[in-house]
Design a protein around this motif. Structure first.
Motif, PDB file in Angstrom:
ATOM      1  N   SER A  69       0.809  -1.217   0.000  1.00  0.00           N
ATOM      2  CA  SER A  69       0.000   0.000   0.000  1.00  0.00           C
ATOM      3  C   SER A  69       0.844   1.270   0.000  1.00  0.00           C
ATOM      4  O   SER A  69       0.364   2.324   0.372  1.00  0.00           O
ATOM      5  CB  SER A  69      -0.923   0.007   1.219  1.00  0.00           C
ATOM      6  OG  SER A  69      -0.163   0.102   2.397  1.00  0.00           O
TER       7      SER A  69
ATOM      8  N   PHE B 129      -7.563  -4.847  -0.515  1.00  0.00           N
ATOM      9  CA  PHE B 129      -7.017  -5.270  -1.786  1.00  0.00           C
ATOM     10  C   PHE B 129      -8.028  -6.229  -2.394  1.00  0.00           C
ATOM     11  O   PHE B 129      -8.306  -7.287  -1.837  1.00  0.00           O
ATOM     12  CB  PHE B 129      -5.671  -5.982  -1.598  1.00  0.00           C
ATOM     13  CG  PHE B 129      -5.139  -6.598  -2.870  1.00  0.00           C
ATOM     14  CD1 PHE B 129      -4.354  -5.859  -3.735  1.00  0.00           C
ATOM     15  CD2 PHE B 129      -5.414  -7.920  -3.191  1.00  0.00           C
ATOM     16  CE1 PHE B 129      -3.861  -6.423  -4.903  1.00  0.00           C
ATOM     17  CE2 PHE B 129      -4.930  -8.490  -4.355  1.00  0.00           C
ATOM     18  CZ  PHE B 129      -4.157  -7.748  -5.207  1.00  0.00           C
TER      19      PHE B 129
ATOM     20  N   HIS C 210      -6.925  -0.860  -3.083  1.00  0.00           N
ATOM     21  CA  HIS C 210      -6.156  -1.325  -4.240  1.00  0.00           C
ATOM     22  C   HIS C 210      -7.070  -2.243  -5.041  1.00  0.00           C
ATOM     23  O   HIS C 210      -7.545  -3.252  -4.532  1.00  0.00           O
ATOM     24  CB  HIS C 210      -4.913  -2.080  -3.756  1.00  0.00           C
ATOM     25  CG  HIS C 210      -4.024  -2.587  -4.858  1.00  0.00           C
ATOM     26  ND1 HIS C 210      -2.691  -2.834  -4.659  1.00  0.00           N
ATOM     27  CD2 HIS C 210      -4.270  -2.917  -6.153  1.00  0.00           C
ATOM     28  CE1 HIS C 210      -2.156  -3.277  -5.780  1.00  0.00           C
ATOM     29  NE2 HIS C 210      -3.112  -3.347  -6.696  1.00  0.00           N
TER      30      HIS C 210
ATOM     31  N   ARG D 254      -4.566   2.657  -5.666  1.00  0.00           N
ATOM     32  CA  ARG D 254      -3.670   2.014  -6.617  1.00  0.00           C
ATOM     33  C   ARG D 254      -4.450   1.034  -7.480  1.00  0.00           C
ATOM     34  O   ARG D 254      -5.383   0.389  -7.019  1.00  0.00           O
ATOM     35  CB  ARG D 254      -2.527   1.283  -5.905  1.00  0.00           C
ATOM     36  CG  ARG D 254      -1.629   0.471  -6.861  1.00  0.00           C
ATOM     37  CD  ARG D 254      -0.371  -0.038  -6.205  1.00  0.00           C
ATOM     38  NE  ARG D 254       0.565   1.056  -5.969  1.00  0.00           N
ATOM     39  CZ  ARG D 254       1.793   0.884  -5.488  1.00  0.00           C
ATOM     40  NH1 ARG D 254       2.220  -0.328  -5.165  1.00  0.00           N
ATOM     41  NH2 ARG D 254       2.594   1.917  -5.310  1.00  0.00           N
TER      42      ARG D 254
END
Length: 410
Positions: free
Chosen positions: A22, A108, A142, A163
């Protein structure tokens, strides 16, 4: 199937994806907004950012059903594994519940492909959108993005996620065609290109006005599987250098191939040594922060394009180039100091600062925490002049190579 049973399957299925660090996320906090979450703080930590913070992410798949049949993937269409699927609301609820219990600091989220790329990407984006807009979630997100998804969905993903990552899967086009024929290098690179220009455009707009919307502020990353095909380390690093140069990736992750149940005959029977993955990460670091080129790290003349597993890539380069040493730490430029085995970027920065005021001696190196055993053959200081240390590089290599751990010594 209840949520806990799904979580057991889909959290385990996500473990093969290494690209979930991260680092680089936008500093964001929901205090005073009525929401929850932040990109700072501490939890049950499993990852480390470059600035030393421990972070924890809820790492899951939306589903491990998949219409693709990639030979190396445990979740491929023909794989005989238990299947599960979360609804978008379940993922949102899990993320918020885990965060409020201080188990995690972010999410994630990846997925197998269900129905088609656009349908799956819509589900992933909806999770991120709901967390941000419906619940004012300020933690890290993410998203694994799907190359074949529409540009509009990729754009929506970047508006909500810190991201984005698109896995290139394998280092060569031939490897991808052989083991994942339903995927193409052109679609993967095309999606990476879209993300790059959107990220660049966002930065340009933010430079003009801070009110401009951000797009994936932590950039994009990717992952390559190592050892599933015949690609050598040089080919892997060539691909990484291309990705860093053309798409400005924040990070390339390397994942050693792990044999899977009912594997295709096209796959190797054994996993590559994990130290190979470790050496690739070290080599990647040399390219990104130490000014090394692929030709220097993995020359074809040495080990047929494979990295030396016994010593780290910087030491291997130094032993192949003894004429470049010893390096005078009081006179050498930064570029050469960075090539000394045992010198890291912080050490070099401190050396350059210190030598402005006094000549460097061995005691000074020791105070900087340098491993003198590793450094002494390669440097010259005011009170140290190595004599013939590199006359026999093979003997020096044997002395500096770490001693392998033997069974029964514990």
């Amino acid at each position: 199937m209840n949520t806990i049973d799904k979580l057991a399957i889909l959290a385990d299925a996500a473990k093969y994806d290494a690209s979930c660090a991260s680092s680089g996320g936008k500093q964001r906090d929901s205090l005073g907004t009525g929401g929850v979450g932040s990109t700072g703080g501490m939890g049950i930590c499993h990852s480390y950012t470059p600035d030393g913070r421990c972070v924890s992410l809820l790492k899951i798949l939306l589903t491990n059903f998949c219409v693709y049949d990639c030979a190396y993937c445990v979740n491929r269409r023909s794989s005989n594994v238990p299947r599960a699927r979360f609804s978008t609301d379940e993922v949102v609820r899990l993320t918020l519940d885990f965060y409020k219990r201080n188990y995690i600091e972010g999410l994630f989220l990846s997925s197998g492909i269900i129905r088609n790329a656009d349908y799956t990407m819509e589900q992933l984006v909806e999770v991120a959108r709901s967390l941000r807009e419906d619940h004012a979630f300020g933690g890290y997100i993410h998203l694994k993005t799907i190359p074949e998804a529409s540009p509009e969905l990729l754009a929506a993903a970047g508006r909500h996620a810190d991201r984005l990552s698109i896995n290139v899967e394998l280092p060569t086009e031939n490897g991808l065609a052989s083991l994942a024929p339903e995927k193409t290098t052109s679609s993967i690179r095309g999606a990476m290109g879209q993300l790059r220009w959107r990220i660049d455009e966002s930065k340009e707009e933010r430079a003009k006005t801070v009110q401009a919307p951000v797009f994936a502020p932590a950039g994009q990353s990717t992952q390559m599987i190592v050892g599933a095909d015949g690609a050598d380390d040089r080919s892997i690093l060539d691909t990484s250098a291309n990705l860093y140069g053309n798409y400005r990736l924040r990070r390339v992750y390397y994942s050693a191939f792990s044999p899977i149940p009912d594997a295709s005959v096209a796959l190797p029977l054994k996993a590559p040594p994990l130290v190979r993955e470790h050496r690739l990460y070290q080599a990647d670091w040399l390219m990104r922060f130490y000014g090394f080129e692929v030709d220097e790290i993995a020359p074809r003349a040495a080990n047929a394009g494979m990295l030396d597993l016994d010593v780290d890539p910087k030491l291997a380069w130094a032993l192949r180039n003894p004429e470049r040493f010893p390096v005078d730490v009081n006179r050498a430029p930064k570029e050469m100091l960075l090539r000394v085995p045992g010198f890291g970027t912080k050490t070099v920065k401190r050396l350059l600062s210190s030598r402005r005021f006094a000549r460097i001696r061995l005691d000074d190196l020791a105070r900087l925490g340098v491993s003198l055993r590793k450094v002494l053959p390669f440097v010259q200081t005011l009170d140290h002049h190595p004599q013939g240390a590199l006359d026999d590089p093979q003997r020096l290599r044997a002395r500096l190579a770490p001693v392998p751990v033997q069974a029964g010594l514990f």
